[in-house]
Design a protein around this motif. Structure first.
Motif, PDB file in Angstrom:
ATOM      1  N   LYS A 260      45.641  50.883  45.017  1.00 52.04           N
ATOM      2  CA  LYS A 260      44.342  50.230  44.773  1.00 52.04           C
ATOM      3  C   LYS A 260      44.535  48.743  44.499  1.00 52.04           C
ATOM      4  O   LYS A 260      43.778  47.902  44.990  1.00 52.04           O
ATOM      5  N   LEU A 263      45.317  47.043  47.759  1.00 48.86           N
ATOM      6  CA  LEU A 263      44.127  46.910  48.622  1.00 48.86           C
ATOM      7  C   LEU A 263      43.158  45.836  48.131  1.00 48.86           C
ATOM      8  O   LEU A 263      42.571  45.070  48.900  1.00 48.86           O
ATOM      9  N   GLU A 264      42.977  45.813  46.789  1.00 51.61           N
ATOM     10  CA  GLU A 264      42.075  44.794  46.215  1.00 51.61           C
ATOM     11  C   GLU A 264      42.595  43.406  46.492  1.00 51.61           C
ATOM     12  O   GLU A 264      41.842  42.466  46.825  1.00 51.61           O
ATOM     13  N   ARG A 266      44.526  42.490  48.940  1.00 50.21           N
ATOM     14  CA  ARG A 266      44.366  42.190  50.354  1.00 50.21           C
ATOM     15  C   ARG A 266      42.907  41.819  50.663  1.00 50.21           C
ATOM     16  O   ARG A 266      42.629  40.933  51.474  1.00 50.21           O
ATOM     17  N   ARG A 267      41.963  42.526  49.985  1.00 55.65           N
ATOM     18  CA  ARG A 267      40.543  42.207  50.211  1.00 55.65           C
ATOM     19  C   ARG A 267      40.230  40.796  49.764  1.00 55.65           C
ATOM     20  O   ARG A 267      39.519  40.037  50.442  1.00 55.65           O
ATOM     21  N   ILE A 268      40.790  40.427  48.590  1.00 52.34           N
ATOM     22  CA  ILE A 268      40.541  39.062  48.086  1.00 52.34           C
ATOM     23  C   ILE A 268      41.104  38.032  49.039  1.00 52.34           C
ATOM     24  O   ILE A 268      40.478  36.995  49.323  1.00 52.34           O
ATOM     25  N   GLU A 269      42.286  38.307  49.571  1.00 49.57           N
ATOM     26  CA  GLU A 269      42.906  37.358  50.499  1.00 49.57           C
ATOM     27  C   GLU A 269      42.044  37.204  51.753  1.00 49.57           C
ATOM     28  O   GLU A 269      41.849  36.101  52.287  1.00 49.57           O
ATOM     29  N   VAL A 270      41.530  38.326  52.235  1.00 51.58           N
ATOM     30  CA  VAL A 270      40.664  38.250  53.446  1.00 51.58           C
ATOM     31  C   VAL A 270      39.404  37.464  53.160  1.00 51.58           C
ATOM     32  O   VAL A 270      38.934  36.638  53.966  1.00 51.58           O
ATOM     33  N   GLU A 271      38.778  37.713  52.009  1.00 48.72           N
ATOM     34  CA  GLU A 271      37.567  36.996  51.634  1.00 48.72           C
ATOM     35  C   GLU A 271      37.834  35.506  51.508  1.00 48.72           C
ATOM     36  O   GLU A 271      37.007  34.657  51.873  1.00 48.72           O
ATOM     37  N   LYS A 272      38.993  35.194  50.955  1.00 51.60           N
ATOM     38  CA  LYS A 272      39.341  33.778  50.802  1.00 51.60           C
ATOM     39  C   LYS A 272      39.461  33.111  52.160  1.00 51.60           C
ATOM     40  O   LYS A 272      38.993  31.982  52.382  1.00 51.60           O
ATOM     41  N   LYS A 274      38.008  34.057  54.905  1.00 52.90           N
ATOM     42  CA  LYS A 274      36.678  33.950  55.479  1.00 52.90           C
ATOM     43  C   LYS A 274      35.907  32.782  54.864  1.00 52.90           C
ATOM     44  O   LYS A 274      35.163  32.065  55.552  1.00 52.90           O
ATOM     45  N   PRO A 291      29.077  41.694  52.720  1.00 52.13           N
ATOM     46  CA  PRO A 291      29.317  40.640  51.712  1.00 52.13           C
ATOM     47  C   PRO A 291      28.605  39.355  52.097  1.00 52.13           C
ATOM     48  O   PRO A 291      28.472  39.029  53.267  1.00 52.13           O
TER      49      PRO A 291
END
Length: 301
Positions: A260, A263-264, A266-272, A274, A291
């Motif tokens: 978890k 994954l979190e 990795r999600r933050i990195e993707v959002e950054k 974007k 989002p």
């Protein structure tokens, strides 16, 4: 006078010559000086009844005024039938013995002079054996006389050696046979032996039963130990399996927790990424759950 026929004269001469020859042979045989002492004997040379010399085996020259007597030094036997004695507990006992003995070679002259002219001492041996048997048996009780028969034989042998040494003889060996007590005592002994055998049989039976009981106890104990060992093994296996399962669950939980977090991140990195690429335009269509890019609002404007 009528003449005597020559034939009669020849016969008379022949008879006379024959008589002279026979007398000469008798005289030669009587005074022949060469004698032989055979093997196993000694020659006792006497002169007018007095011992002059003991000759060994072989050829001996005997003067006419001396005599040669042959003396045996071979082993002789004396039979003693039913020698009787009494034990220390006053039980009569009988035995038959055969005593083998021989004359001591250095005492031939003494034995010849005092006891025997041919080496036969059987009468002396019989008397001595009777006396020795009485003396030895008196030192033993009846049970000991039976139980220690070999020692009794040794004692008789030793005592008889000392006794016969007085007569110039030596004991070769003694055979004891027909060793017996009175009928009453023998019946009592047989009864005692029977009772003892019954007692031993009973004791053996008790020992057998005890051994069987001990074997049963050992078997039962072994079975109990086996069951306990099996139960302990099963319990240990259950505990081990539970521990292993708990460890597995813990490992899975740790793995999920770590997953978890990854994954979190990795999600933050993707959002950054974007957010960095956003051109400032809002999307025209927003789907539920999509989002919304972060807008930085400058308060001074």
């Amino acid at each position: 006078m009528p003449a005597i026929p020559n034939s009669n004269i020849n016969v008379a001469k022949l008879v006379r010559n024959l008589i002279v020859s026979v007398v000469a042979l008798v005289l030669i045989a009587s005074f022949w000086p060469f004698r032989t002492v055979p093997t196993g004997s000694r020659g006792v040379l006497t002169q007018f009844g007095a011992i002059k010399k003991i000759e060994p085996e072989g050829l001996v020259v005997v003067p006419p005024w001396q005599k040669l007597a042959l003396f045996s030094i071979r082993a002789e036997e004396a039979q003693i039938d039913e020698a009787d004695g009494s034990t220390s507990d006053t039980q009569p006992v009988k035995v038959s013995l055969t005593v083998r003995y021989s004359i001591q070679t250095d005492r031939v002259s003494e034995v010849y002079e005092k006891y025997s002219h041919n080496g036969d001492l059987s009468s002396y041996v019989q008397t001595a054996t009777q006396e020795v048997f009485k003396a030895v048996t008196a030192r033993y009780s009846a049970p000991d006389l039976i139980a220690k028969r070999s020692q009794v034989s040794i004692d008789i042998n030793q005592a008889l050696k000392e006794k016969l040494n007085m007569y110039g003889a030596q004991v070769i060996n003694i055979d004891m046979r027909n060793f017996s007590f009175s009928d009453t005592y023998m019946h009592a002994i047989n009864e005692k032996v029977t009772q003892e055998q019954l007692r031993l049989a009973a004791e053996n039976k008790v020992r057998t039963v005890e051994a069987e009981q001990r074997a049963k106890v050992v078997t039962a104990q072994a079975d109990a130990d086996a069951l306990k060992a099996q139960a302990d093994g099963e319990a240990y296996a259950t505990v081990t399996a539970a521990n292993a399962q708990a460890e597995a669950l813990k490992a899975q939980s740790d793995a999920l927790a770590k997953s978890k977090d990854v994954l979190e991140l990795r999600r933050i990195e993707v959002e950054k990424i974007k957010a960095e690429k956003w051109n400032g335009e809002l999307p025209q269509h927003i789907y539920a759950g999509a989002p919304i890019p972060f807008l930085q609002v400058d308060g001074n404007k």
